[in-house]
Scaffold this motif. Structure first.
Motif, short mmCIF file in Angstrom:
data_model
loop_
_atom_site.label_atom_id
_atom_site.label_comp_id
_atom_site.label_asym_id
_atom_site.label_seq_id
_atom_site.Cartn_x
_atom_site.Cartn_y
_atom_site.Cartn_z
N GLY A 1 0.55 -1.13 0.19
CA GLY A 1 -0.01 0.01 -0.10
C GLY A 1 0.72 1.39 -0.05
O GLY A 1 0.33 2.35 -0.34
N PHE A 2 2.20 1.10 0.24
CA PHE A 2 2.98 2.32 0.21
C PHE A 2 3.57 2.85 -0.98
O PHE A 2 4.25 4.01 -0.91
CB PHE A 2 4.14 1.94 1.24
N ARG A 3 3.33 2.07 -2.07
CA ARG A 3 3.89 2.57 -3.45
C ARG A 3 2.84 2.42 -4.37
O ARG A 3 2.12 1.34 -4.33
CB ARG A 3 5.06 1.97 -3.76
N VAL A 4 2.70 3.29 -5.36
CA VAL A 4 1.92 3.07 -6.74
C VAL A 4 3.07 3.08 -7.77
O VAL A 4 3.73 4.14 -8.11
CB VAL A 4 0.87 4.03 -6.82
N ALA A 5 2.96 2.23 -8.77
CA ALA A 5 3.84 2.40 -9.93
C ALA A 5 2.97 2.70 -11.24
O ALA A 5 1.73 2.35 -11.29
CB ALA A 5 4.44 1.01 -10.17
N VAL B 1 9.00 3.73 -16.50
CA VAL B 1 8.05 3.30 -15.12
C VAL B 1 8.56 4.05 -14.09
O VAL B 1 9.64 4.30 -13.70
CB VAL B 1 8.24 1.87 -14.81
N ARG B 2 7.46 4.50 -13.48
CA ARG B 2 7.53 5.65 -12.20
C ARG B 2 6.81 5.21 -10.92
O ARG B 2 6.04 4.41 -11.17
CB ARG B 2 7.24 7.03 -12.52
N VAL B 3 7.43 5.67 -9.99
CA VAL B 3 6.77 5.12 -8.63
C VAL B 3 6.52 6.20 -7.80
O VAL B 3 7.34 7.13 -7.69
CB VAL B 3 7.89 4.19 -7.83
N VAL B 4 5.58 6.37 -7.18
CA VAL B 4 5.33 7.38 -6.52
C VAL B 4 4.75 6.73 -4.85
O VAL B 4 4.11 5.58 -4.86
CB VAL B 4 3.86 8.37 -6.76
N ALA B 5 4.66 7.32 -3.82
CA ALA B 5 4.33 6.88 -2.65
C ALA B 5 2.86 6.97 -2.54
O ALA B 5 2.21 7.67 -3.26
CB ALA B 5 5.13 7.84 -1.47
N GLY B 6 2.40 5.88 -1.55
CA GLY B 6 0.94 5.98 -1.47
C GLY B 6 0.11 7.23 -1.11
O GLY B 6 -0.84 7.07 -1.31
N ASP B 7 0.85 8.24 -0.71
CA ASP B 7 0.22 9.39 -0.39
C ASP B 7 0.30 10.41 -1.21
O ASP B 7 0.19 11.52 -1.12
CB ASP B 7 0.63 9.86 1.03
N HIS C 1 9.09 9.25 -8.60
CA HIS C 1 10.22 9.31 -9.32
C HIS C 1 10.51 8.29 -10.40
O HIS C 1 9.66 7.35 -10.60
CB HIS C 1 11.37 9.23 -8.34
N VAL C 2 11.23 8.75 -11.43
CA VAL C 2 11.52 7.77 -12.54
C VAL C 2 12.15 6.23 -11.86
O VAL C 2 13.44 6.48 -10.89
CB VAL C 2 12.36 8.16 -13.32
N LEU C 3 11.81 5.05 -12.10
CA LEU C 3 12.63 3.81 -11.68
C LEU C 3 13.39 3.49 -12.85
O LEU C 3 14.62 3.04 -12.69
CB LEU C 3 11.55 3.06 -11.19
N ALA C 4 12.77 3.44 -14.03
CA ALA C 4 13.65 2.57 -15.16
C ALA C 4 12.86 3.08 -16.51
O ALA C 4 11.73 3.10 -16.47
CB ALA C 4 13.79 1.02 -14.73
#
Lengths: 401, 193
Positions: A178-182, A195-201, A206-209
């Motif tokens: 629940g703490f991250r959304v991709a 692919v980017r990742v943002v915190a659940g809030d 940020h960019v992952l790859a």
């Protein structure tokens, strides 16, 4: 000006098609928020026609596969299916009512009205029209995509946060913690997909790859937040979503259309159009490479909850529009398939399958007339219910018993 | 002066017609439907007018993201203001004027912030059926100096009159006409015949 149209009117400028799609969604939402100046008249003939069509659909389902075998169990909800499709501007109008779901929990669909939750007694539309949506792991929130915007909304329809990028967003996926959304954004011809990742809030985007044309998948039951994705070289990689550290990467040449982890995270199924491959979730080692199939094309896959040895697979038969839903049992190591049970033949396309939270019911995205919800017993099915997901619906997940 | 473009005449009529040219009667019916909340009626207006609004915004600001915002916001503003819309007037020019004003405001705001345009022509694509011609024309229009480009787009894409352009841009009508003339002369030189 003369009556002749200007040559400028024929020009197409960059980004027009994508922009048009997003603008239309926003315009519809704007219309929905207006108070109409005059109420529409009821149209009894249309309503009667809808009822008649629904009755025919139900009859057809009762006398054709799979309904023929289990006709007694087909409980097509005539009133649900027969409701005329609600206009997009009026979410309060009836989206087909479903009542409690046979497998419990809540099903999320994305239909013409927006992200819609089924199983609460009456369908609940959370937002206006969106492109895609996904459950949070405990079913408290939904992450939805509207063009370049990623929106987190609770089940009361309140926005909790949102972010907007520069390019259309696809494939939002909420981590099991629940703490991250991709999500994936960008286009192949313009800087490529990432692919980017943002915190659940909603913070820490940020960019992952860089990534290829398949949705990423979170590894469940693992310490930390780990995300698998396929890159443009046909390699599947697993990275720590926060540090970006590469945990493993396969060799190239794969053609993944979907990645799916078993619920214990020990197996990663890589679905290609004509075969399935099983990887070790911890090391990335290839454990089994399925045979290439020539008679059918793989469409989508879903592991059964709590299992690493059973998964549901949708295949489309080549040369026809028919599709089938197959339950695959593997050996006890979750590697080699030992049994294929076709539980649903469809005379049209099937989309993504989803298991009920308890793993004893299975739904596959079907046509507009309704989706089959199958009670899975052993290696077959013994009951079928019909779900009315609304017009233009796509299955986005089945959550939380 | 009606600057009906001699310079554009030889380019010929476009092979791609506008997606959905509306008669006045059909447009009035669509506006009535949209006022009732009918999404299908809104779709009719959208298909008829949003593409031109987007293209005009793009040509004025030369940035796809900004153009999308401007056309989208303009259309949504028009939808929200439908009750106040004089239904005796055509919807299209009303919408186009909204978008034109917003696009010009955007350009001025960017100029005030000293923003620099990027290589915007990299992504230029042509119309589906006459790509080479459209490419050249699009590139040539986009390359015009801003003051000429704005009036050419307002006149020959949004079909505002020189008087309306003068009001929107905030310059005398004579200035509009002279900018139009210079812009069209440039296009005549730059676009291959």
């Amino acid at each position: 000006m003369s009556g002749r149209p200007s040559p400028l009117a024929a020009l197409r400028v960059p980004g027009e098609e994508d922009a048009r799609r997003r603008a239309w969604a926003v315009a519809q939402a704007a219309l929905a928020q207006r108070e109409p100046v005059a109420k529409r008249r009821a149209r009894p003939p249309l309503a009667l026609a809808a009822v008649a069509v629904a009755a025919i659909v139900v009859l057809a389902l009762a006398v054709t596969a799979p309904g023929r075998a289990t006709a007694d169990w087909v409980r097509a909800r005539i009133d649900a299916v027969a409701h005329p499709p609600a206009p997009p501007r009026a979410p309060a109008n009836p989206v087909p009512s479903t009542g409690p779901l046979p497998g419990g929990g809540l099903i999320l669909v994305v239909n013409d009205h927006g992200p819609t939750v089924l199983g609460l007694g009456a369908p609940r539309v959370l937002l206006g029209r969106v492109d895609a949506a996904t459950w949070s792991p405990h079913g408290k929130y939904v992450a939805a995509v509207r063009g370049i915007e990623l929106i987190a909304v609770d089940l009361a329809g309140h926005r909790r946060w949102s972010l907007a990028g520069h390019d259309p967003i696809r494939w939002p996926t909420w981590a099991p913690s629940g703490f991250r959304v991709a999500y994936v954004t960008g286009t192949p011809g313009r800087g490529g997909r990432t692919v980017r990742v943002v915190a659940g809030d909603g913070t820490g985007d940020h960019v992952l790859a860089a990534t290829g044309p398949a949705p990423p998948a979170w590894q469940p039951a693992t310490a930390g937040e780990r995300l698998a994705y396929a890159d443009n070289a046909g390699r599947v990689a697993l990275r720590d979503a926060d540090s970006g550290r590469l945990i493993w990467r396969t060799r190239g040449g794969l053609r993944p259309i979907q990645l799916a982890f078993s619920s214990d995270g020990r197996r990663l199924l890589v679905l290609e159009p004509d075969r399935t491959l099983i990887f070790n979730g911890a090391t990335g080692a290839l454990l089994a490479g399925g045979r290439h199939t020539t008679k059918s094309t793989n469409i989508a896959v879903a592991y059964k909850p709590g299992s690493s040895t059973v998964y549901a697979l949708v295949r489309r038969l080549r040369g026809s529009g028919d599709a089938r839903l197959v339950i695959v049992h593997t050996d006890r190591h979750g590697v080699r398939p030992v049994d294929f049970s076709t539980v649903l033949f469809a005379g049209g396309p099937l989309g993504a399958p989803a298991w009920s939270p308890t793993g004893d019911w299975l739904v596959a995205e079907g046509g507009a007339a309704g989706w089959d919800v199958l009670h899975v017993a052993g290696r077959g099915t013994d009951r079928i219910r019909l779900l009315a997901p609304g017009r233009g619906a796509h299955l986005a997940g089945w959550c939380c018993g | 002066m009606d600057a009906q473009p001699e310079a554009l005449r030889w380019i010929g009529a476009p092979r791609v017609r506008r997606a959905a040219a509306l008669t006045r009667r059909a447009e009035r019916a669509a506006v009535r439907g949209a006022l009732r909340g009918d999404a299908a009626a809104l779709d009719v207006l959208f298909r008829a007018h949003w593409p031109v609004a987007y293209r005009a915004a793009w040509l004025i600001v030369r940035d796809a993201h900004a153009a999308e915002d401007l056309a989208q916001e303009g259309f949504v503003a028009a939808v929200r203001a439908l009750e106040g819309f004089d239904r005796a007037r055509p919807f299209g020019p009303w919408l186009r004027t909204i978008v034109a004003r917003r696009a010009i405001d955007h350009v001025r705001a960017c100029a005030a912030r000293r923003e620099v345009d990027g290589a915007v022509l990299d992504g230029v694509v042509g119309a589906e059926e006459d790509a080479p011609l459209a490419d050249d024309l699009l590139a040539a229009v986009a390359a015009l100096p801003e003051e000429q480009r704005v009036v050419v787009v307002l006149r020959h894409l949004l079909e505002l009159t020189p008087t309306e352009i003068a009001e929107v841009v905030g310059v005398p009508r004579g200035t509009v006409n002279s900018r139009l003339r210079r812009g069209l002369d440039t296009l005549a030189r730059e676009v291959p015949r």
